[in-house]
Design a protein around this motif. Structure first.
Motif, mmCIF file in Angstrom:
data_model
loop_
_atom_site.group_PDB
_atom_site.id
_atom_site.type_symbol
_atom_site.label_atom_id
_atom_site.label_comp_id
_atom_site.label_asym_id
_atom_site.label_seq_id
_atom_site.Cartn_x
_atom_site.Cartn_y
_atom_site.Cartn_z
ATOM 1 N N ALA A 1 0.834 -1.206 0.000
ATOM 2 C CA ALA A 1 0.000 0.000 0.000
ATOM 3 C C ALA A 1 0.868 1.255 0.000
ATOM 4 C CB ALA A 1 -0.932 -0.014 1.213
ATOM 5 N N GLU A 2 1.961 1.250 0.764
ATOM 6 C CA GLU A 2 2.850 2.407 0.810
ATOM 7 C C GLU A 2 3.561 2.603 -0.531
ATOM 8 O OE1 GLU A 2 5.529 2.119 4.086
ATOM 9 O OE2 GLU A 2 4.034 2.762 5.549
ATOM 10 N N ILE A 3 3.990 1.502 -1.148
ATOM 11 C CA ILE A 3 4.634 1.601 -2.463
ATOM 12 C C ILE A 3 3.652 2.162 -3.483
ATOM 13 C CG2 ILE A 3 5.564 0.260 -4.384
ATOM 14 C CD1 ILE A 3 6.849 -1.618 -2.326
ATOM 15 N N HIS A 4 2.444 1.625 -3.490
ATOM 16 C CA HIS A 4 1.415 2.092 -4.435
ATOM 17 C C HIS A 4 1.191 3.591 -4.282
ATOM 18 C CE1 HIS A 4 -2.489 2.577 -6.388
ATOM 19 N NE2 HIS A 4 -2.274 1.416 -6.996
ATOM 20 N N LYS A 5 1.082 4.055 -3.052
ATOM 21 C CA LYS A 5 0.867 5.477 -2.802
ATOM 22 C C LYS A 5 2.044 6.314 -3.282
ATOM 23 C CE LYS A 5 -0.014 8.769 0.965
ATOM 24 N NZ LYS A 5 -0.235 8.911 2.438
ATOM 25 N N ALA A 6 3.259 5.796 -3.114
ATOM 26 C CA ALA A 6 4.456 6.569 -3.434
ATOM 27 C C ALA A 6 4.716 6.680 -4.931
ATOM 28 C CB ALA A 6 5.673 5.941 -2.743
ATOM 29 N N ASP B 1 13.729 -3.468 1.575
ATOM 30 C CA ASP B 1 13.436 -4.504 2.560
ATOM 31 C C ASP B 1 11.935 -4.643 2.767
ATOM 32 O OD1 ASP B 1 15.981 -5.403 3.110
ATOM 33 O OD2 ASP B 1 16.318 -3.977 4.738
ATOM 34 N N ALA B 2 11.523 -5.825 3.233
ATOM 35 C CA ALA B 2 10.102 -6.084 3.496
ATOM 36 C C ALA B 2 9.686 -5.697 4.905
ATOM 37 C CB ALA B 2 9.792 -7.564 3.265
ATOM 38 N N ASP B 3 10.631 -5.267 5.750
ATOM 39 C CA ASP B 3 10.336 -5.054 7.167
ATOM 40 C C ASP B 3 9.776 -3.674 7.493
ATOM 41 O OD1 ASP B 3 12.566 -3.433 6.891
ATOM 42 O OD2 ASP B 3 13.887 -4.720 8.081
ATOM 43 N N LEU B 4 9.535 -2.842 6.478
ATOM 44 C CA LEU B 4 8.973 -1.490 6.620
ATOM 45 C C LEU B 4 9.947 -0.479 7.207
ATOM 46 C CD1 LEU B 4 5.329 -2.217 7.880
ATOM 47 C CD2 LEU B 4 6.096 -1.755 5.547
ATOM 48 N N GLN B 5 11.205 -0.862 7.425
ATOM 49 C CA GLN B 5 12.166 0.116 7.932
ATOM 50 C C GLN B 5 12.624 1.068 6.824
ATOM 51 O OE1 GLN B 5 14.665 -2.768 10.726
ATOM 52 N NE2 GLN B 5 14.685 -0.680 11.489
ATOM 53 N N ASN B 6 12.732 0.569 5.590
ATOM 54 C CA ASN B 6 12.914 1.467 4.451
ATOM 55 C C ASN B 6 11.585 2.135 4.148
ATOM 56 O OD1 ASN B 6 14.942 -1.065 2.884
ATOM 57 N ND2 ASN B 6 15.652 0.705 4.041
ATOM 58 N N ASP B 7 11.631 3.395 3.701
ATOM 59 C CA ASP B 7 10.420 4.162 3.444
ATOM 60 C C ASP B 7 10.188 4.288 1.934
ATOM 61 O OD1 ASP B 7 8.301 5.903 3.372
ATOM 62 O OD2 ASP B 7 9.176 7.364 4.765
ATOM 63 N N PRO B 8 9.121 3.683 1.385
ATOM 64 C CA PRO B 8 8.842 3.810 -0.047
ATOM 65 C C PRO B 8 8.665 5.259 -0.507
ATOM 66 C CG PRO B 8 7.562 2.014 0.883
ATOM 67 C CD PRO B 8 8.190 2.747 2.050
ATOM 68 N N ALA B 9 8.349 6.151 0.412
ATOM 69 C CA ALA B 9 8.187 7.560 0.038
ATOM 70 C C ALA B 9 9.488 8.176 -0.483
ATOM 71 C CB ALA B 9 7.673 8.364 1.233
ATOM 72 N N ASP B 10 10.628 7.524 -0.222
ATOM 73 C CA ASP B 10 11.908 8.019 -0.729
ATOM 74 C C ASP B 10 12.147 7.647 -2.195
ATOM 75 O OD1 ASP B 10 13.094 9.318 1.557
ATOM 76 O OD2 ASP B 10 13.337 7.341 2.469
ATOM 77 N N ILE B 11 11.362 6.727 -2.732
ATOM 78 C CA ILE B 11 11.617 6.224 -4.082
ATOM 79 C C ILE B 11 11.528 7.313 -5.152
ATOM 80 C CG2 ILE B 11 10.715 4.697 -5.888
ATOM 81 C CD1 ILE B 11 10.123 2.642 -3.700
#
Length: 240
Positions: A25-30, A96-106
């Protein structure tokens, strides 16, 4: 300048069932508003929880989600290697899959890539890990940089953007993921670093010991040093 038409986000997964729906969901939003073709390629690394079931459900519900799976746990390097092989995008992004990386940085990392770099790597300036893990990482980075003649601030950050054709040339071996910037440079890549967000883990536990892999990582580093000395990079162009 680079133009990114399509990109594949590669997610190695080992027992992260609670994090996967949130991550997608975070990736999709980003990235959905970037006007580019994209996909999320989950690589299930022999998970023993319900991760593969969650991945299959995401793939059934979202055309942007794809997956490959291992029959047993092979490690993060093998997962990245499989991701590079099966990615459809002309650019690959590892996270990573653990949510520690933030997809908003992509999006910002893709803009940096489009400035003309072959690789953009994240730098976790404010790591949300235990004190022991932060110290161990700093020591490992210092040793790694000293012996490999590198200047990378944070090679352990999984959030990276790479030209797919170069990533596919990299030698595959256990521990390869620790040396991706160096291996890419050996293929002639230009590399940029940028600060990225880092978040505390909310679900699950870390799959990698702080000191348990130090001996193996050291021997991997010696192998990388040998490769740097012996590597031959040939750019062959066909002439009619």
């Amino acid at each position: 300048m680079n133009t990114v038409a399509s990109f594949s986000i590669i997610v190695p997964v080992f027992n992260e069932e609670d994090n996967l729906p949130v991550l997608f969901a975070e990736i999709h939003k980003a990235v959905s508003g970037l006007g580019k073709t994209w996909e999320v390629l989950f690589v299930d690394d022999g998970s023993t929880d319900r991760s593969l079931d969650v991945i299959k459900r995401l793939a059934a519900e979202h055309p942007e989600a794809r997956y490959v799976s291992f029959c047993c746990n092979c490690g993060q390097s093998a997962a990245f290697g499989a991701g590079f092989r099966y990615a459809k995008g002309d650019v690959v992004i590892t996270i990573d899959a653990d949510l520690q990386n933030d997809p908003a940085d992509i999006p910002a990392m893709l803009r940096e890539y489009e400035r003309g770099f072959d690789m953009v790597i994240g730098w976790r300036a404010r790591r949300q890990d235990t004190f022991t893990k932060r110290i161990a990482s700093k020591i490992a980075n210092a040793i790694r940089n000293r012996l490999s003649h590198e200047t990378v601030k944070d090679t352990g950050c999984s959030l990276k953007v790479m030209r797919t054709e170069l990533a596919r040339r990299l030698p595959m071996f256990t521990g390869m993921h620790r040396f991706l910037p160096t291996l890419m440079k050996m293929e002639g890549a230009s590399v940029s670093e940028m600060k990225v967000n880092h978040r505390p883990r909310l679900h699950g536990t870390s799959k990698y010991g702080t000191f348990s892999r130090a001996k193996t990582a050291f021997f991997d580093l010696l192998a990388i040093r040998w490769m740097q000395r012996r590597h031959v990079c040939v750019d062959v162009r066909e002439h009619n």
